[in-house]
Design an enzyme around this catalytic site. Structure first.
Site, PDB file in Angstrom:
ATOM      1  N   CYS A  59     -23.984 -38.011  33.120  1.00 23.37           N
ATOM      2  CA  CYS A  59     -23.616 -36.603  33.282  1.00 23.37           C
ATOM      3  C   CYS A  59     -24.136 -36.187  34.649  1.00 23.37           C
ATOM      4  O   CYS A  59     -25.351 -36.177  34.883  1.00 23.37           O
ATOM      5  CB  CYS A  59     -24.260 -35.790  32.166  1.00 23.37           C
ATOM      6  SG  CYS A  59     -23.952 -34.036  32.328  1.00 23.37           S
ATOM      7  N   CYS A 116     -22.934 -18.031  33.272  1.00 24.93           N
ATOM      8  CA  CYS A 116     -22.800 -18.025  31.803  1.00 24.93           C
ATOM      9  C   CYS A 116     -24.189 -17.772  31.197  1.00 24.93           C
ATOM     10  O   CYS A 116     -25.165 -18.416  31.596  1.00 24.93           O
ATOM     11  CB  CYS A 116     -22.227 -19.339  31.310  1.00 24.93           C
ATOM     12  SG  CYS A 116     -20.669 -19.731  32.146  1.00 24.93           S
ATOM     13  N   CYS A 123     -26.599 -20.575  29.715  1.00 26.46           N
ATOM     14  CA  CYS A 123     -26.732 -21.824  30.467  1.00 26.46           C
ATOM     15  C   CYS A 123     -27.870 -21.713  31.484  1.00 26.46           C
ATOM     16  O   CYS A 123     -27.902 -20.781  32.295  1.00 26.46           O
ATOM     17  CB  CYS A 123     -25.416 -22.121  31.173  1.00 26.46           C
ATOM     18  SG  CYS A 123     -25.518 -23.480  32.335  1.00 26.46           S
ATOM     19  N   GLY A 161     -23.530 -27.023  37.807  1.00 25.16           N
ATOM     20  CA  GLY A 161     -22.424 -26.567  38.639  1.00 25.16           C
ATOM     21  C   GLY A 161     -21.070 -26.549  37.977  1.00 25.16           C
ATOM     22  O   GLY A 161     -20.870 -27.121  36.911  1.00 25.16           O
ATOM     23  N   SER A 214     -15.383 -30.972  33.235  1.00 24.88           N
ATOM     24  CA  SER A 214     -15.476 -29.790  32.389  1.00 24.88           C
ATOM     25  C   SER A 214     -15.463 -28.551  33.281  1.00 24.88           C
ATOM     26  O   SER A 214     -16.193 -28.482  34.266  1.00 24.88           O
ATOM     27  CB  SER A 214     -16.775 -29.851  31.589  1.00 24.88           C
ATOM     28  OG  SER A 214     -16.967 -28.648  30.885  1.00 24.88           O
ATOM     29  N   LEU A 258     -14.638 -23.009  26.249  1.00 23.83           N
ATOM     30  CA  LEU A 258     -13.969 -21.815  25.715  1.00 23.83           C
ATOM     31  C   LEU A 258     -14.980 -20.880  25.045  1.00 23.83           C
ATOM     32  O   LEU A 258     -15.116 -19.731  25.422  1.00 23.83           O
ATOM     33  CB  LEU A 258     -12.862 -22.251  24.746  1.00 23.83           C
ATOM     34  CG  LEU A 258     -11.743 -21.241  24.531  1.00 23.83           C
ATOM     35  CD1 LEU A 258     -11.062 -20.869  25.834  1.00 23.83           C
ATOM     36  CD2 LEU A 258     -10.715 -21.797  23.538  1.00 23.83           C
ATOM     37  N   HIS A 259     -15.639 -21.367  24.007  1.00 23.35           N
ATOM     38  CA  HIS A 259     -16.754 -20.680  23.345  1.00 23.35           C
ATOM     39  C   HIS A 259     -16.432 -19.388  22.603  1.00 23.35           C
ATOM     40  O   HIS A 259     -17.299 -18.855  21.904  1.00 23.35           O
ATOM     41  CB  HIS A 259     -17.909 -20.392  24.313  1.00 23.35           C
ATOM     42  CG  HIS A 259     -18.398 -21.603  25.049  1.00 23.35           C
ATOM     43  ND1 HIS A 259     -18.855 -22.731  24.410  1.00 23.35           N
ATOM     44  CD2 HIS A 259     -18.495 -21.871  26.380  1.00 23.35           C
ATOM     45  CE1 HIS A 259     -19.219 -23.628  25.315  1.00 23.35           C
ATOM     46  NE2 HIS A 259     -19.006 -23.145  26.507  1.00 23.35           N
ATOM     47  N   CYS A 302     -26.700 -30.189  27.125  1.00 24.26           N
ATOM     48  CA  CYS A 302     -25.714 -29.331  27.781  1.00 24.26           C
ATOM     49  C   CYS A 302     -26.330 -27.981  28.081  1.00 24.26           C
ATOM     50  O   CYS A 302     -26.927 -27.360  27.213  1.00 24.26           O
ATOM     51  CB  CYS A 302     -24.525 -29.064  26.868  1.00 24.26           C
ATOM     52  SG  CYS A 302     -23.644 -30.507  26.393  1.00 24.26           S
TER      53      CYS A 302
HETATM   54  N1  SAH Z   1     -19.575 -25.766  34.646  1.00 29.57           N
HETATM   55  C1  SAH Z   1     -18.870 -26.594  33.749  1.00 29.57           C
HETATM   56  C2  SAH Z   1     -19.578 -27.887  33.447  1.00 29.57           C
HETATM   57  C3  SAH Z   1     -21.067 -27.859  33.212  1.00 29.57           C
HETATM   58  S1  SAH Z   1     -21.667 -27.181  31.735  1.00 29.57           S
HETATM   59  C4  SAH Z   1     -18.562 -25.853  32.478  1.00 29.57           C
HETATM   60  O1  SAH Z   1     -19.144 -24.801  32.247  1.00 29.57           O
HETATM   61  O2  SAH Z   1     -17.702 -26.315  31.736  1.00 29.57           O
HETATM   62  C5  SAH Z   1     -21.269 -28.355  30.468  1.00 29.57           C
HETATM   63  C6  SAH Z   1     -21.013 -27.726  29.102  1.00 29.57           C
HETATM   64  O3  SAH Z   1     -22.228 -27.236  28.514  1.00 29.57           O
HETATM   65  C7  SAH Z   1     -20.062 -26.542  29.137  1.00 29.57           C
HETATM   66  O4  SAH Z   1     -19.127 -26.634  28.100  1.00 29.57           O
HETATM   67  C8  SAH Z   1     -20.988 -25.386  28.902  1.00 29.57           C
HETATM   68  O5  SAH Z   1     -20.310 -24.254  28.393  1.00 29.57           O
HETATM   69  C9  SAH Z   1     -21.970 -25.978  27.934  1.00 29.57           C
HETATM   70  N2  SAH Z   1     -23.225 -25.251  27.784  1.00 29.57           N
HETATM   71  C10 SAH Z   1     -23.845 -24.459  28.687  1.00 29.57           C
HETATM   72  N3  SAH Z   1     -24.994 -23.992  28.179  1.00 29.57           N
HETATM   73  C11 SAH Z   1     -25.118 -24.499  26.928  1.00 29.57           C
HETATM   74  C12 SAH Z   1     -26.104 -24.414  25.915  1.00 29.57           C
HETATM   75  N4  SAH Z   1     -27.199 -23.694  26.085  1.00 29.57           N
HETATM   76  N5  SAH Z   1     -25.895 -25.085  24.758  1.00 29.57           N
HETATM   77  C13 SAH Z   1     -24.791 -25.843  24.587  1.00 29.57           C
HETATM   78  N6  SAH Z   1     -23.831 -25.983  25.515  1.00 29.57           N
HETATM   79  C14 SAH Z   1     -23.991 -25.318  26.673  1.00 29.57           C
HETATM   80 FE1  SF4 Z   2     -21.331 -21.690  33.160  1.00 35.39          FE
HETATM   81 FE2  SF4 Z   2     -20.954 -24.333  33.453  1.00 35.39          FE
HETATM   82 FE3  SF4 Z   2     -21.982 -22.876  35.452  1.00 35.39          FE
HETATM   83 FE4  SF4 Z   2     -23.433 -23.309  33.296  1.00 35.39          FE
HETATM   84  S1  SF4 Z   2     -22.743 -24.842  34.726  1.00 35.39           S
HETATM   85  S2  SF4 Z   2     -23.179 -21.341  34.373  1.00 35.39           S
HETATM   86  S3  SF4 Z   2     -21.882 -23.294  31.695  1.00 35.39           S
HETATM   87  S4  SF4 Z   2     -19.953 -22.673  34.594  1.00 35.39           S
END
Ligand code: SAH
Ligand code: SF4
Length: 361
Positions: A121, A132, A135, A178, A210, A234-235, A352
């Site tokens: 990863c 987000c 995250c 990122g 992703s 999506l979430h 994640c």
């Molecule tokens: N920026 C991209 C890829 C990195 S994040 C994206 O957002 O898709 C990888 C995945 O982890 C994404 O699906 C994101 O929504 C999810 N994610 C972020 N924070 C998380 C958390 N606290 N628990 C579970 N999944 C999370």
């Molecule tokens: Fe959102 Fe993905 Fe960026 Fe985390 S890494 S803030 S989940 S876009």
């Protein structure tokens, strides 16, 4: 200039400027991407003066390894890299199956059972601009884009490590720090270079990108008809809920995201994955599952649900096992395939959304 930032054409023209024979480019390419050399002295097939010139003119070390952490079960490793400008990025290796079962895993990445997957990863940016709320990367804010070479170098680092154990990387997910589609060109350049049959030769179908749902880039990606897998974070099944977690939803509404996904499937005939972090009482009810199923009806897709991983900046809690199972069942009853993903490396904050470029575990 970092050597991994050069594509084959630029390397060839650089060597031409240096008045070197054309076949040197191929020798360097093979050294870097087939033998996984990490320093000019390893290129013993090249004349010493030329190796010196390489060492003077190009950077071979993209970052310093600041630290690494292994999960208690030994299956997940997270490495923290310090870039020359002191920004920190992380990349995670996930091993599946018991390595002790088969200590001599060799050969090409293809034709390997899921049991012995070695998934990387990797990060595409230092920090992230998308904010987000759940995250850790989003919570730290945006630092900068990574160059294509800095993305590649994370793969080379782990590829070398695995090589020492007679193992190879089998899958690469661009799900580290990122938003890959915010750094579109460098991300695609990195994938193309890693995919080069004369170089690292990593199959396009073994990559997964992703995205948080940047609509123009999803459409561009669809038009490029790449074989790379696409996952969409999506979430939520309605705008009100999604915007409270993913600020980008102000700009790109769910309808537009799903339309772009339909366009992607129409263009590529490839199945799309939707990612769904299950948060207790927020997006894990049967009603939400039904709403989601209605939105995804007729779309070649799959939902990857993962109980939320904890982060310092967000107070939401992970869904319980039972609720996760009933969410999955509701989706499946409505004809949408769903998998509840295993959480990995939570004890070392390698799950994640947990990558924040910190030294803590
Ligand atoms: N920026 C991209 C890829 C990195 S994040 C994206 O957002 O898709 C990888 C995945 O982890 C994404 O699906 C994101 O929504 C999810 N994610 C972020 N924070 C998380 C958390 N606290 N628990 C579970 N999944 C999370
Ligand atoms: Fe959102 Fe993905 Fe960026 Fe985390 S890494 S803030 S989940 S876009």
């Amino acid at each position: 200039m970092l050597i991994y930032d050069l594509d084959f054409t630029s390397l060839t023209s650089l060597l031409k400027e240096w008045n070197e024979p054309a076949y040197r480019a191929k020798q360097i390419w093979q050294g870097l991407y087939q033998h996984l050399y990490s320093s000019p002295d390893q290129f013993t097939n090249l004349p010493k003066t030329f190796r010196e010139k390489l060492a003077e003119s190009l950077a071979f070390a993209p970052f310093k390894v600041k630290t690494y952490l292994d999960s208690a079960d030994g299956f997940t490793r997270k490495t923290l890299f310090e870039l020359p400008d002191k920004n920190l990025i992380e990349a995670v290796l996930m091993r599946y199956g018991d390595p002790a079962d088969n200590p001599q895993i060799t050969g090409s990445p293809t034709g390997r059972g899921a049991k012995h997957r070695r998934t990387l990863c990797i990060s595409t940016q230092a920090g992230c601009a998308m904010g987000c709320v759940f995250c850790a990367t989003g919570q730290m804010g945006f630092k900068r884009h990574l160059s294509s070479g800095e993305i590649i170098a994370q793969v080379m680092y782990y590829a070398r490590m695995l090589k020492e154990e007679n193992q190879v990387v089998t899958n690469i997910v661009l799900m580290g720090m990122g938003e890959p589609f915010h750094n579109y060109d460098n991300t695609m350049a990195a994938i193309d270079r890693l995919n080069d049959p004369d170089g690292y030769n990593f199959g396009a179908r073994r990559f997964t990108i992703s995205t948080v749902g940047l609509v123009p880039q999803i459409r561009r990606f669809a038009d490029e008809k790449r074989q790379v897998n696409l996952a969409i974070s999506l979430h939520a099944a309605d705008d009100e809920s999604r915007v409270s977690m993913l600020p980008i939803n102000k700009k790109y509404k769910i309808d537009d995201v799903i339309d772009a996904c339909r366009y992607y499937v129409a263009q590529t005939h490839r199945r799309i994955t939707f990612e769904w972090a299950l948060i207790n009482g927020v997006n894990d009810t049967t009603e939400v599952a039904q709403k989601l199923a209605a939105r995804l009806k007729g779309l070649l897709c799959h939902v990857n649900a993962i109980p939320l991983n904890p982060t310092i900046g967000y107070s939401g809690q992970a869904t319980s096992r039972e609720r996760a199972v009933s969410f999955k069942e509701s989706l499946e009853q409505a004809g949408i395939p769903c998998t509840i993903r295993m959480r990995r490396g939570i004890d070392i904050h390698a799950g994640c959304g947990q990558l924040a470029g910190t030294l803590s575990s």
